[in-house]
Design an enzyme around this catalytic site. Sequence first.
Site, PDB file in Angstrom:
ATOM      1  N   ASP A  86       0.873  -1.179   0.000  1.00  0.00           N
ATOM      2  CA  ASP A  86       0.000   0.000   0.000  1.00  0.00           C
ATOM      3  C   ASP A  86       0.910   1.229   0.000  1.00  0.00           C
ATOM      4  OD1 ASP A  86      -2.207   1.889   0.590  1.00  0.00           O
ATOM      5  OD2 ASP A  86      -3.335   0.087   1.065  1.00  0.00           O
ATOM      6  N   HIS A 117       2.233   2.168  -3.154  1.00  0.00           N
ATOM      7  CA  HIS A 117       1.324   3.168  -3.718  1.00  0.00           C
ATOM      8  C   HIS A 117       1.904   4.574  -3.695  1.00  0.00           C
ATOM      9  CE1 HIS A 117      -2.445   0.408  -3.082  1.00  0.00           C
ATOM     10  NE2 HIS A 117      -1.510  -0.141  -3.831  1.00  0.00           N
TER      11      HIS A 117
END
Length: 446
Positions: free
Chosen positions: A253, A280
Amino acid sequence: MFILRCHLNVILAGMLAVPVSGFSAAILPEASPDLSEPVLPAHICAKLAPRQDYSAGDDSQRLQSAINHCPRGEALQLLAGHFSSGPLTMKSGVTLWISHGAILAANTDPRVYDKNGRCGTLDDKGNGCRPFIVFKNTEGGGIVGEGTIDGQGGERMQGENESWWQLARRAQREGAAQNVPRLIEIDDGSNMTFHGITLRNSPGFHVTLKNVRNATFWGVRIDTPANARNTDGIDPVSSQNILIAHSFIRTGDDNVAIKAGAAGPTRHVLLVDNHFYWGHGMSIGSETVGGVSDIRVRDLTLDGTTSGLRIKSDLSRGGIVSDIRYENVCMRGNRRPLDFDTRYDAHAIGNNIPVYRDISLTHISGETGQLVLRGYDAAHSLHFALNGVHFSHAARWLIEAAQIRIGPDGVSPVPAGEASLQPAVVPVDCATHWIPFPVTDAPSVK
């Protein structure tokens, strides 16, 4: 206490006192070389060797007892070998020193983390587990050493037929929230240091800071697969005076996510000479309702992150994000190298309109992908300064409700409707900046 703290306090004090223009031009370049690497603790309260039979039981009781009896200002040192434990609560002023070759593995039994009978299950809240290591109302201390903390997120939960990560994926499919432990949580702490440690395979977020003042992450490695859902690297939330330096992060993430909830603002955050891989990206948000300001990101590589530099929020959690400086950033292999979006959740409901202003990008280089600058509306437009920003001609701008100022070093490709009198932009020389992820030589837990 570590040497770094005095230098960091001087720098962050300068961030408070100096205007933005003076800071970005003078304070950061002059101050950054003065950052001194933390040193290992001088005093050790105890040295623990691993059990001879690693398969028999775990080390929770003796580790917690050793932490409890360690005097303030000293360190508990784990020697090379395997340790297994359930949740641990750190004591104020005590440092956990995990030596080279030592692995501290998190127990895979959901029952040892359980808060309300829901750990290891799905529901609509997702807060049913205690973290593996918690610092609560602590001053000083931290985690250091060249060893590894392994959350075992990919291992099958004890008594279940799926791993923590499989539970998280099932939650995504079923529209629910997973109850999984975070690896490290710091609540209401101050003067914390994390140095040299490798964190891997967290069931959830790796490090979360809530209402923390003065924390340093130096030479930290976070290493978790790209498909491990909701495994953020380092998340400062409603915190101040945070330094992340010389660290390497790849995860499932956000590599770093700076957030500000109802508990208050996040400000005075400095990131220097870091390397991000899959993940991310370098994110702010999505919770920004408390306000995020005075963020400095310098000398960063984003190698294969889905988004690169990112600010994300929406009506349900928006706030003011201001005084953000990105400088000397190299990107490659990103779908959205620039991703500044006020409509993170297009279906969000609320009255907290995100506002991003006083944001500058200086000497930024990337490849192709979408370059997103999307404000909420004309009354809440983005305010960006772009100078020496270079992407390939295949990159495409998506710009809505944004006011852009282009500096003398130009932008390439030039956004539609923006005039540029400059010749071709000279990209940052990124060739020497790319560094392979420094994989630890620590053996597997198995």
